[in-house]
Scaffold this active site. Structure first.
Site, PDB file in Angstrom:
ATOM      1  N   LYS A 198     -48.368  88.841  90.639  1.00  0.00           N
ATOM      2  CA  LYS A 198     -47.482  88.149  89.706  1.00  0.00           C
ATOM      3  C   LYS A 198     -46.763  89.214  88.874  1.00  0.00           C
ATOM      4  CE  LYS A 198     -47.411  84.602  86.109  1.00  0.00           C
ATOM      5  NZ  LYS A 198     -48.241  83.668  85.306  1.00  0.00           N
TER       6      LYS A 198
ATOM      7  N   ARG B  15     -40.441  78.723  80.921  1.00  0.00           N
ATOM      8  CA  ARG B  15     -40.962  78.777  79.553  1.00  0.00           C
ATOM      9  C   ARG B  15     -40.415  77.638  78.702  1.00  0.00           C
ATOM     10  NH1 ARG B  15     -40.892  85.424  79.299  1.00  0.00           N
ATOM     11  NH2 ARG B  15     -42.617  85.633  80.781  1.00  0.00           N
TER      12      ARG B  15
ATOM     13  N   ARG C 214     -45.407  89.849  78.391  1.00  0.00           N
ATOM     14  CA  ARG C 214     -46.601  89.789  79.224  1.00  0.00           C
ATOM     15  C   ARG C 214     -46.718  90.984  80.162  1.00  0.00           C
ATOM     16  NH1 ARG C 214     -45.224  83.527  79.817  1.00  0.00           N
ATOM     17  NH2 ARG C 214     -46.295  82.824  77.936  1.00  0.00           N
TER      18      ARG C 214
ATOM     19  N   GLU D 181     -54.358  94.537  93.923  1.00  0.00           N
ATOM     20  CA  GLU D 181     -54.721  93.282  93.252  1.00  0.00           C
ATOM     21  C   GLU D 181     -55.165  92.234  94.273  1.00  0.00           C
ATOM     22  OE1 GLU D 181     -54.996  92.434  90.153  1.00  0.00           O
ATOM     23  OE2 GLU D 181     -53.697  93.669  88.905  1.00  0.00           O
TER      24      GLU D 181
ATOM     25  N   LYS E 179     -45.581  86.042  93.415  1.00  0.00           N
ATOM     26  CA  LYS E 179     -44.695  85.354  92.478  1.00  0.00           C
ATOM     27  C   LYS E 179     -43.920  86.389  91.676  1.00  0.00           C
ATOM     28  CE  LYS E 179     -44.892  82.179  88.527  1.00  0.00           C
ATOM     29  NZ  LYS E 179     -45.757  81.446  87.581  1.00  0.00           N
TER      30      LYS E 179
ATOM     31  N   TYR F 236     -39.643  73.689  93.489  1.00  0.00           N
ATOM     32  CA  TYR F 236     -39.270  72.483  92.749  1.00  0.00           C
ATOM     33  C   TYR F 236     -38.429  71.537  93.611  1.00  0.00           C
ATOM     34  CZ  TYR F 236     -41.024  75.231  88.882  1.00  0.00           C
ATOM     35  OH  TYR F 236     -41.845  75.978  88.070  1.00  0.00           O
TER      36      TYR F 236
END
Length: 328
Positions: free
Chosen positions: A199, A209, A221, A237, A252, A317
C-alpha cells in the site's frame, strides 16, 4: 509469394468482435470483481460523494439494496468501510459489537448468504477523531504495537459479526500475525485475511478520504505506507505478510503500479488482489464527463490492464456496472 506481401497476417484474428473474443488472452468476469461500499451511521438517506460521482455513503437499508444488486449482477464480493456517528482517539466504534460495520455485516450475511463474499476493511482511520490508522503516542506518533492490540480486537468483532474475509489496511508491522493469532484464539480459524501488503503513500486516495471522512487532522501516512519509488520493499512486505498467515495479498493503488502487480504475481502462489482506488475512478469519471475519453471503453481497458498485469481479483467502484455489462 511475392516479397512485397507479408506472409504473417496477425490481423486475421482481429477481423470481427466474435473472433477477437475467442482469442483474447485476458478475460474479465463478474466474479473477479469486489465492490467497495461505505456505510454511515446516523443518516436517513444515502449521501452522494462529490468527488466520486455515482458512489454513496449508504444507510443500512440502502446498503442492503445496493449489495443485493451487486450480488444479482454476479459481483464476487463486497468490502465494507464504516463511518461511525462518534469518533474518538482509540477508534472505539471499530470493535463495538453494535458498531455500524458489524451491524451491516450481519445484514448482508442474512440477505446474501453465499451469493457474494462479505468482506471488511480493518483499520482505524475511519473511526479515530485524528484520522490516523492507529493509536497515537503522547508525541502524536502512531504506536505500532498498541495499534496491533486494537486491530486484534477489531478482527474478532468483525469475524463474530460474520465477515468472511478481513482486509487489514493500516500497514502496521506485524499486523497480519497479530490478527491471525487473535482470530485463531477466538475460534475463527476459517476467516481469511486479505493483506494490504503493498500500500503506497499515494496521492490517488484523495476522494476516498471524503467518502470515509478519514483525512488526517495533521501530518500524513508516509511513516507507514510505502514510498512510491520502491519495488523491492513491496516484495519484502508481501513475504512478511505471507509468513504471518495472509491468505491473499493486495497491491494498492492499481493503475500506477501495474509493474508491482506483475512482480507480486510472479513471486507468490496465493491470490493477488489489486485495488483500483478512488482517484483512479474520479479521474476517469471527470474526463468522461467532459467528453475527453469514451467512458465505457476506458473503464473496461483500465480493468483489463489490471487483470493482464496479473491480478486475480480487482476492487473497483464500477464492479456492479461492469458485471452487468459483462453479462450482456
Amino acid at each position: 509469394m511475392s516479397a512485397q506481401f507479408p506472409a504473417a497476417r496477425p490481423r486475421r484474428l482481429r477481423r470481427t468482435p466474435a473472433l477477437r473474443r475467442m482469442v483474447a488472452e485476458t478475460r474479465l468476469a463478474p466474479a473477479d470483481l469486489v465492490l467497495p461500499m461505505f456505510v454511515k451511521e446516523g443518516i436517513g438517506e444515502p449521501q452522494p460523494i462529490s468527488s466520486m460521482p455515482g458512489v454513496f455513503q449508504h444507510t443500512r437499508d440502502s446498503l442492503r439494496k445496493a449489495a443485493h444488486e451487486a450480488a444479482e449482477a454476479g459481483v464476487g464480493g463486497i468490502i465494507l468501510f464504516g463511518i461511525p456517528a462518534v469518533k474518538d482517539g482509540d477508534g472505539s466504534a471499530a470493535d463495538d459489537p453494535a458498531g455500524i460495520v458489524q451491524l451491516a455485516v450481519r445484514d448482508l450475511r442474512s440477505d446474501l448468504g453465499d451469493a457474494a463474499v462479505v468482506m471488511t476493511d480493518l483499520c482505524l482511520d475511519e473511526y479515530t477523531d485524528h484520522g490516523h490508522c492507529g493509536v497515537l503516542t503522547g508525541a502524536g506518533e502512531i504506536d505500532n504495537d498498541a495499534t496491533l492490540e486494537r486491530y486484534a480486537s477489531i478482527a474478532v468483532a468483525q469475524a463474530a459479526a460474520g465477515s468472511a474475509v478481513l482486509g487489514p489496511s493500516g500497514m502496521m508491522d506485524g499486523q497480519v500475525g497479530a490478527i491471525r493469532e487473535a482470530l485463531d484464539g477466538a475460534g475463527y480459524p476459517d476467516v481469511a485475511i486479505m493483506a494490504y501488503s503493498v500500500k503506497y503513500a499515494s496521492a490517488y486516495y484523495g476522494p476516498f478520504r471524503e467518502a470515509a471522512e478519514c483525512a488526517p487532522q495533521f501530518g500524513d501516512r508516509s511513516t507507514h505506507q510505502q514510498d512510491p519509488a520502491n519495488t523491492e520493499e513491496a516484495l519484502r512486505e508481501v513475504f512478511l505478510d505471507l509468513d504471518e498467515g495472509a491468505d491473499m495479498v493486495m497491491v494498492k493503488p492499481a493503475g500506477a503500479y501495474l509493474d508491482i502487480v506483475r512482480r507480486v504475481r510472479d513471486a507468490v502462489d496465493v491470490p493477488v488482489v489489486a485495488y483500483q482506488v478512488s482517484g483512479e475512478y474520479a479521474m476517469i469519471e471527470a474526463a468522461a464527463e467532459r467528453g475527453w475519453v469514451d467512458r465505457e471503453r476506458t473503464i473496461m481497458e483500465s480493468l483489463l490492464s489490471i487483470r493482464r498485469a496479473g491480478a486475480d481479483i480487482v476492487l473497483t467502484y464500477w464492479a456492479t456496472e461492469v458485471a452487468r455489462r459483462l453479462a450482456r
